[in-house]
Design a protein around this motif. Structure first.
Motif, PDB file in Angstrom:
ATOM      1  N   TYR A   4       0.908  -1.164  -0.128  1.00 21.55           N
ATOM      2  CA  TYR A   4      -0.104  -0.027   0.236  1.00 21.55           C
ATOM      3  C   TYR A   4       0.968   1.400  -0.049  1.00 21.55           C
ATOM      4  CZ  TYR A   4      -3.742  -3.233   1.235  1.00 21.55           C
ATOM      5  OH  TYR A   4      -4.597  -4.263   1.140  1.00 21.55           O
ATOM      6  N   HIS A   5       0.553   2.076  -0.699  1.00 18.56           N
ATOM      7  CA  HIS A   5       1.242   3.565  -0.860  1.00 18.56           C
ATOM      8  C   HIS A   5       0.616   4.569   0.168  1.00 18.56           C
ATOM      9  CE1 HIS A   5       3.449   6.603  -2.298  1.00 18.56           C
ATOM     10  NE2 HIS A   5       2.529   7.567  -2.464  1.00 18.56           N
ATOM     11  N   VAL A   6       1.567   5.056   1.120  1.00 21.52           N
ATOM     12  CA  VAL A   6       1.196   5.897   1.929  1.00 21.52           C
ATOM     13  C   VAL A   6       2.009   6.999   1.605  1.00 21.52           C
ATOM     14  CG1 VAL A   6       1.314   6.469   4.592  1.00 21.52           C
ATOM     15  CG2 VAL A   6       0.731   4.358   3.777  1.00 21.52           C
ATOM     16  N   TRP A  13       2.409  13.732   8.657  1.00 21.18           N
ATOM     17  CA  TRP A  13       1.547  14.138   9.712  1.00 21.18           C
ATOM     18  C   TRP A  13       1.461  13.134  10.724  1.00 21.18           C
ATOM     19  CZ3 TRP A  13      -1.566  17.895  10.916  1.00 21.18           C
ATOM     20  CH2 TRP A  13      -2.559  17.775  11.838  1.00 21.18           C
ATOM     21  N   ALA A  14       1.566  11.765  10.624  1.00 18.50           N
ATOM     22  CA  ALA A  14       1.448  10.802  11.618  1.00 18.50           C
ATOM     23  C   ALA A  14       2.745  11.080  12.772  1.00 18.50           C
ATOM     24  CB  ALA A  14       1.509   9.361  10.843  1.00 18.50           C
ATOM     25  N   TYR A  15       3.737  11.270  12.245  1.00 18.42           N
ATOM     26  CA  TYR A  15       4.949  11.157  12.941  1.00 18.42           C
ATOM     27  C   TYR A  15       4.764  12.718  13.961  1.00 18.42           C
ATOM     28  CZ  TYR A  15       9.797  12.482  14.244  1.00 18.42           C
ATOM     29  OH  TYR A  15      11.075  12.725  15.041  1.00 18.42           O
ATOM     30  N   TRP A  16       4.581  13.838  13.342  1.00 21.43           N
ATOM     31  CA  TRP A  16       4.274  14.958  14.168  1.00 21.43           C
ATOM     32  C   TRP A  16       3.227  14.736  14.905  1.00 21.43           C
ATOM     33  CZ3 TRP A  16       8.076  18.236  15.137  1.00 21.43           C
ATOM     34  CH2 TRP A  16       9.036  18.134  14.191  1.00 21.43           C
ATOM     35  N   SER A  17       1.952  14.025  14.725  1.00 20.70           N
ATOM     36  CA  SER A  17       0.934  13.959  15.612  1.00 20.70           C
ATOM     37  C   SER A  17       1.289  13.123  16.854  1.00 20.70           C
ATOM     38  CB  SER A  17      -0.410  13.502  14.887  1.00 20.70           C
ATOM     39  OG  SER A  17      -0.087  12.394  14.149  1.00 20.70           O
ATOM     40  N   THR A  18       2.019  12.169  16.462  1.00 20.47           N
ATOM     41  CA  THR A  18       2.579  11.278  17.773  1.00 20.47           C
ATOM     42  C   THR A  18       3.754  11.725  18.371  1.00 20.47           C
ATOM     43  OG1 THR A  18       3.745   9.767  15.976  1.00 20.47           O
ATOM     44  CG2 THR A  18       1.336   9.160  16.614  1.00 20.47           C
TER      45      THR A  18
END
Length: 97
Positions: A4-6, A13-18
């Motif tokens: 799957y391409h992310v 966004w996932a890095y900075w939100s966590t």
């Protein structure tokens, strides 16, 4: 196996939100200290920089100098360096001899 391409922006966004949660788990004291005093320092510093750059009041020093000729009428009204400090301040000024 299906790949799957992310997108890069989704991963960012996932890095900075966590990030806050990960930092609290790994470095709790440092994160709380920075979140309080670091943010407060940035806010106060930003406020002071905005105040000193936009208003005419300079902080504690002269931010510019006037360069004029000695025969300029403006310069003739200025005090000479020998006249400092003012006579009314001489009693309270301590000199280093």
């Amino acid at each position: 196996m299906i790949k799957y391409h992310v997108s890069r922006s989704a991963r960012l966004w996932a890095y900075w939100s966590t990030l806050p949660h990960r930092m609290l788990k790994k470095y709790p004291e440092q994160t709380i200290f920075y979140a309080t005093f670091g943010v407060a320092t940035l806010l106060i510093g930003g406020y002071k920089m905005k105040k000193y750059l936009t208003e005419s009041d300079k902080p504690f020093y002269r931010g510019y100098y006037d360069v004029v000729r000695s025969n300029d009428p403006i310069a003739q009204n200025w005090r000479k360096p020998e006249e400092y400090p003012a006579p009314y301040l001489l009693s309270s000024v301590e000199t280093a001899h």
